[in-house]
Scaffold this active site. Sequence first.
Site, PDB file in Angstrom:
ATOM      1  N   SER A 150       0.808  -1.223   0.000  1.00 13.10           N
ATOM      2  CA  SER A 150       0.000   0.000   0.000  1.00 13.10           C
ATOM      3  C   SER A 150       0.843   1.276   0.000  1.00 13.10           C
ATOM      4  O   SER A 150       0.320   2.352  -0.270  1.00 13.10           O
ATOM      5  CB  SER A 150      -0.960   0.024   1.194  1.00 13.10           C
ATOM      6  OG  SER A 150      -0.263   0.285   2.393  1.00 13.10           O
ATOM      7  N   LYS A 202       1.026   4.361   6.863  1.00 13.44           N
ATOM      8  CA  LYS A 202       0.358   5.231   5.892  1.00 13.44           C
ATOM      9  C   LYS A 202       0.803   6.676   6.095  1.00 13.44           C
ATOM     10  O   LYS A 202       1.392   7.028   7.097  1.00 13.44           O
ATOM     11  CB  LYS A 202      -1.171   5.195   6.079  1.00 13.44           C
ATOM     12  CG  LYS A 202      -1.835   3.846   5.922  1.00 13.44           C
ATOM     13  CD  LYS A 202      -1.948   3.420   4.487  1.00 13.44           C
ATOM     14  CE  LYS A 202      -2.702   2.118   4.330  1.00 13.44           C
ATOM     15  NZ  LYS A 202      -1.952   0.927   4.665  1.00 13.44           N
TER      16      LYS A 202
END
Length: 145
Positions: free
Chosen positions: A61, A98
Site C-alpha cells: 500500500s 500510511k
Amino acid sequence: MEKLKLLKGDFACKLSLALAPTIKAGFPSPADDYLHDSLDFNRDLIKNPEATFYGRVSGDSMIEAGICNGDIAVIDRSLEPADGDIIVAFVNGEFTIKYLDLSHMSEGYIELRPANPAYSPIRIDAEDNFRVWGVVVWTIKQWRH
C-alpha cells in the site's frame, strides 16, 4: 489492511561502516574513488534509541512512497506526528503504515492515505480505536536477495 511486524532494535552494539563520498546517479568522478568518513547507524540514523523500533513491512500500500513488502521501517515513537508524515498507526486492533492526512480535522475526522492507487484512504472517526504509534524516520530495503 497491511500488517507491520514490530521489532525492538538492539542499539547496544556499535556498527560503523565506511561512508562513501556523495554518490551521484550520473557519470562518476575519478576523484571520488576513496572513502571519507564512517557511518554509524546508532549515531547517524537513530536520534532517540529508547523510543525507536524497527518494523518489517508486509504489503504494497506504500509502494509509490518507495516502501515495499519486506522493507524495514525505522519508527521513532518520541516524535510528534505532523500532517504528511508517514506513520505507523494502530487502527481497530491492527498496525498499518500510511501517510497522515489531517486536512479534514475541522470536519471531525482524519485520514490515513496509502501510496498506491489500488487502495483507498482509511477514514478515522472519533469512535475508531486509533492511535499514532510512531513516525517513520527511515526505511531500509534489501536490493539483492
